[in-house]
Design a protein around this motif. Structure first.
Motif, PDB file in Angstrom:
ATOM      1  N   GLU A 180       0.819  -1.225   0.000  1.00  0.00           N
ATOM      2  CA  GLU A 180       0.000   0.000   0.000  1.00  0.00           C
ATOM      3  C   GLU A 180       0.845   1.263   0.000  1.00  0.00           C
ATOM      4  OE1 GLU A 180      -2.705  -0.614   3.187  1.00  0.00           O
ATOM      5  OE2 GLU A 180      -3.780  -2.184   2.088  1.00  0.00           O
ATOM      6  N   SER A 181       1.991   1.229   0.719  1.00  0.00           N
ATOM      7  CA  SER A 181       2.767   2.464   0.865  1.00  0.00           C
ATOM      8  C   SER A 181       3.355   2.961  -0.461  1.00  0.00           C
ATOM      9  CB  SER A 181       3.890   2.257   1.890  1.00  0.00           C
ATOM     10  OG  SER A 181       4.672   1.155   1.515  1.00  0.00           O
ATOM     11  N   VAL A 182       3.575   2.078  -1.428  1.00  0.00           N
ATOM     12  CA  VAL A 182       4.162   2.557  -2.690  1.00  0.00           C
ATOM     13  C   VAL A 182       3.143   3.341  -3.518  1.00  0.00           C
ATOM     14  CG1 VAL A 182       5.814   0.641  -2.778  1.00  0.00           C
ATOM     15  CG2 VAL A 182       3.733   0.516  -4.135  1.00  0.00           C
ATOM     16  N   LEU A 183       1.871   3.242  -3.101  1.00  0.00           N
ATOM     17  CA  LEU A 183       0.815   3.973  -3.816  1.00  0.00           C
ATOM     18  C   LEU A 183       0.439   5.268  -3.108  1.00  0.00           C
ATOM     19  CD1 LEU A 183      -1.540   0.916  -4.453  1.00  0.00           C
ATOM     20  CD2 LEU A 183       0.018   1.967  -6.081  1.00  0.00           C
ATOM     21  N   ASP A 184       1.010   5.471  -1.924  1.00  0.00           N
ATOM     22  CA  ASP A 184       0.595   6.582  -1.063  1.00  0.00           C
ATOM     23  C   ASP A 184       1.578   7.758  -1.202  1.00  0.00           C
ATOM     24  OD1 ASP A 184      -0.081   8.278   0.961  1.00  0.00           O
ATOM     25  OD2 ASP A 184      -0.167   6.730   2.525  1.00  0.00           O
ATOM     26  N   ARG A 185       1.098   8.872  -1.760  1.00  0.00           N
ATOM     27  CA  ARG A 185       1.965  10.034  -2.001  1.00  0.00           C
ATOM     28  C   ARG A 185       2.621  10.537  -0.719  1.00  0.00           C
ATOM     29  NH1 ARG A 185       0.961  12.502  -7.067  1.00  0.00           N
ATOM     30  NH2 ARG A 185      -1.024  11.869  -7.952  1.00  0.00           N
ATOM     31  N   ARG A 186       1.977  10.297   0.455  1.00  0.00           N
ATOM     32  CA  ARG A 186       2.543  10.809   1.719  1.00  0.00           C
ATOM     33  C   ARG A 186       3.686   9.940   2.217  1.00  0.00           C
ATOM     34  NH1 ARG A 186      -3.109  10.408   4.610  1.00  0.00           N
ATOM     35  NH2 ARG A 186      -2.729   8.425   3.600  1.00  0.00           N
ATOM     36  N   SER A 187       3.818   8.760   1.660  1.00  0.00           N
ATOM     37  CA  SER A 187       4.807   7.812   2.183  1.00  0.00           C
ATOM     38  C   SER A 187       6.160   8.008   1.493  1.00  0.00           C
ATOM     39  CB  SER A 187       4.293   6.389   1.925  1.00  0.00           C
ATOM     40  OG  SER A 187       5.325   5.481   2.102  1.00  0.00           O
ATOM     41  N   THR A 188       7.234   7.753   2.273  1.00  0.00           N
ATOM     42  CA  THR A 188       8.580   7.826   1.660  1.00  0.00           C
ATOM     43  C   THR A 188       8.761   6.682   0.660  1.00  0.00           C
ATOM     44  OG1 THR A 188       9.418   6.515   3.501  1.00  0.00           O
ATOM     45  CG2 THR A 188       9.734   8.906   3.639  1.00  0.00           C
ATOM     46  N   ALA A 189       7.899   5.669   0.781  1.00  0.00           N
ATOM     47  CA  ALA A 189       7.999   4.522  -0.138  1.00  0.00           C
ATOM     48  C   ALA A 189       7.224   4.764  -1.440  1.00  0.00           C
ATOM     49  CB  ALA A 189       7.466   3.266   0.547  1.00  0.00           C
ATOM     50  N   TYR A 190       6.558   5.928  -1.532  1.00  0.00           N
ATOM     51  CA  TYR A 190       5.762   6.233  -2.741  1.00  0.00           C
ATOM     52  C   TYR A 190       6.630   6.050  -3.990  1.00  0.00           C
ATOM     53  CZ  TYR A 190       3.063   8.886  -6.144  1.00  0.00           C
ATOM     54  OH  TYR A 190       2.373   9.278  -7.262  1.00  0.00           O
ATOM     55  N   ASN A 191       6.107   5.288  -4.967  1.00  0.00           N
ATOM     56  CA  ASN A 191       6.942   4.925  -6.132  1.00  0.00           C
ATOM     57  C   ASN A 191       6.595   5.766  -7.368  1.00  0.00           C
ATOM     58  OD1 ASN A 191       9.008   3.532  -7.392  1.00  0.00           O
ATOM     59  ND2 ASN A 191       7.777   1.711  -7.844  1.00  0.00           N
ATOM     60  N   LYS A 192       6.069   6.940  -7.112  1.00  0.00           N
ATOM     61  CA  LYS A 192       5.826   7.941  -8.170  1.00  0.00           C
ATOM     62  C   LYS A 192       5.013   7.377  -9.346  1.00  0.00           C
ATOM     63  CE  LYS A 192      10.227  10.171  -7.025  1.00  0.00           C
ATOM     64  NZ  LYS A 192      10.944   9.146  -6.285  1.00  0.00           N
ATOM     65  N   GLY A 193       4.056   6.536  -9.012  1.00  0.00           N
ATOM     66  CA  GLY A 193       3.161   6.014 -10.048  1.00  0.00           C
ATOM     67  C   GLY A 193       3.774   4.934 -10.931  1.00  0.00           C
ATOM     68  N   ARG A 194       4.998   4.540 -10.635  1.00  0.00           N
ATOM     69  CA  ARG A 194       5.627   3.527 -11.484  1.00  0.00           C
ATOM     70  C   ARG A 194       5.186   2.112 -11.086  1.00  0.00           C
ATOM     71  NH1 ARG A 194      11.797   5.350 -11.175  1.00  0.00           N
ATOM     72  NH2 ARG A 194      11.285   4.917  -9.018  1.00  0.00           N
ATOM     73  N   VAL A 195       5.244   1.198 -12.038  1.00  0.00           N
ATOM     74  CA  VAL A 195       4.782  -0.165 -11.747  1.00  0.00           C
ATOM     75  C   VAL A 195       5.952  -1.123 -11.543  1.00  0.00           C
ATOM     76  CG1 VAL A 195       2.601   0.117 -12.999  1.00  0.00           C
ATOM     77  CG2 VAL A 195       4.607  -0.756 -14.206  1.00  0.00           C
ATOM     78  N   PHE A 196       7.170  -0.608 -11.379  1.00  0.00           N
ATOM     79  CA  PHE A 196       8.319  -1.488 -11.171  1.00  0.00           C
ATOM     80  C   PHE A 196       9.307  -0.812 -10.228  1.00  0.00           C
ATOM     81  CE2 PHE A 196      11.504   0.710 -13.818  1.00  0.00           C
ATOM     82  CZ  PHE A 196      10.674   1.610 -14.493  1.00  0.00           C
ATOM     83  N   ILE A 197      10.253  -1.572  -9.673  1.00  0.00           N
ATOM     84  CA  ILE A 197      11.169  -0.984  -8.699  1.00  0.00           C
ATOM     85  C   ILE A 197      12.582  -0.836  -9.232  1.00  0.00           C
ATOM     86  CG2 ILE A 197       9.930  -1.628  -6.612  1.00  0.00           C
ATOM     87  CD1 ILE A 197      12.073  -3.862  -6.252  1.00  0.00           C
ATOM     88  N   HIS A 198      12.776  -1.132 -10.499  1.00  0.00           N
ATOM     89  CA  HIS A 198      14.118  -0.943 -11.049  1.00  0.00           C
ATOM     90  C   HIS A 198      14.478   0.543 -10.935  1.00  0.00           C
ATOM     91  CE1 HIS A 198      17.604  -2.048 -13.413  1.00  0.00           C
ATOM     92  NE2 HIS A 198      17.387  -0.997 -14.188  1.00  0.00           N
ATOM     93  N   GLY A 199      15.527   0.859 -10.176  1.00  0.00           N
ATOM     94  CA  GLY A 199      15.936   2.256 -10.005  1.00  0.00           C
ATOM     95  C   GLY A 199      15.091   3.032  -8.997  1.00  0.00           C
ATOM     96  N   ALA A 200      14.225   2.344  -8.231  1.00  0.00           N
ATOM     97  CA  ALA A 200      13.374   3.045  -7.249  1.00  0.00           C
ATOM     98  C   ALA A 200      14.178   3.343  -5.974  1.00  0.00           C
ATOM     99  CB  ALA A 200      12.168   2.175  -6.920  1.00  0.00           C
TER     100      ALA A 200
END
Ligand SMILES: C[S@@+](CC[C@H](N)C(=O)[O-])C[C@H]1O[C@@H](n2cnc3c(N)ncnc32)[C@H](O)[C@@H]1O
Length: 274
Positions: A180-200
């Protein structure tokens, strides 16, 4: 589901209901595009057989039960189940026992194209009580009873202590959900709308790592209940060469950026259709 609110960019849809390989037997189907998995599975047969050599030989009165988890809808699963059963028959025979009857459960999410899989299954050889030797000698036939089991392998799928061998290949990298946190703009884990973690960021990578640990623990807990004493489990998982989880190597580029491009194209197409 992810918490609702302005800060969440995408609701966390239930992946279990959506995820499936491309069904059918057409050009783009999984059945016709899984040769790489087949090749890798064949290169590991000696390890699989080694694992099978440690399985307890139960009484021939009771069926020997094999399960392939994340079987999909191609012939790889049929090939592997056949290898497992033939190896176990040899073990029974070389130990001086009559082999038992065999059951194979092909398990995947309910959205899997089980119809295609069932059509790929060779006909059952055991026609009117012929012996196991006759079954195995009849080429192009299967020597086991087959059934499909729909459901997520992150939950219970079988009765307690009912399975002798679990096999799963190229499936456990599918998480039960997006963290959930990768979808949450308030979280440091927010993945900027990307669907992969390469370079995240490390935070995004850690969120995926935690999700994987939670999922794997659920998987192992369920299997530990379902496996018979003396049973065995053989898991084939995708890996990467780098210790850095945000470096997914070549696969990261293929499954990451290309999927992202395709996703972005689709998102752009939606408004232009209205
Ligand atoms: C790449 S296919 C592998 C198929 C086959 N094992 C092979 O080696 O060709 C991965 C399969 O895992 C299944 N899968 C993903 N998540 C799952 C889950 N939670 N429970 C059961 N199956 C799942 C997918 O539906 C898909 O069919």
């Amino acid at each position: 589901m992810a918490p609702m609110g302005d800060n969440v960019v995408v609701s966390n849809v239930n992946l279990e209901k959506l995820l499936s390989m491309k069904g059918g037997q057409g050009e783009a189907s999984y059945a016709n595009n899984s040769q790489a998995q087949a090749l890798h599975a064949r290169s590991m047969l000696h390890l699989l057989e080694e694992a099978l050599d440690s399985v307890h030989l139960s009484s021939p009165e009771v069926p020997f039960v094999v399960v392939d988890l994340g079987c999909s809808c191609g012939s790889n699963t049929i090939y592997i189940v056949d290898v497992i059963i033939k190896h176990m028959v040899k073990r029974y025979e070389s130990s001086g026992y009559e082999p038992p009857e065999f059951s194979a459960f092909f398990s995947d999410l309910p959205s899997n194209d089980f119809n295609t899989l069932f059509q790929l299954l060779p006909p059952l050889a055991n026609n009117g009580g012929s012996s196991m030797e006759e079954c195995l000698a009849s080429n192009g036939h299967r020597s086991y009873f087959a059934a499909g089991v729909p459901g997520s392998f992150y939950r219970r799928l079988f009765p307690a202590r009912s399975i002798d061998v679990f096999h799963s290949a190229f499936s456990l990298h599918w998480l039960s959900q997006m963290p959930e946190s990768v979808l949450d703009r308030r979280s440091t884990a927010y993945n900027k709308g990307r669907v992969f973690i390469h370079g995240a960021s490390d935070s995004s990578a850690n969120a995926y790592k935690k999700q994987f640990q939670t999922d794997l623990a659920k998987f192992l807990r369920a299997r530990s209940i379902e496996m018979k004493r003396g049973g065995s489990m053989f898991l084939v998982c995708l890996g990467r060469t780098s210790v850095d989880p945000t470096d997914q190597g070549g696969a990261g580029l293929l499954f990451g950026t290309h999927f992202q491009d395709a996703w972005d194209d689709l998102v752009q197409e939606v408004p232009s259709q209205h």
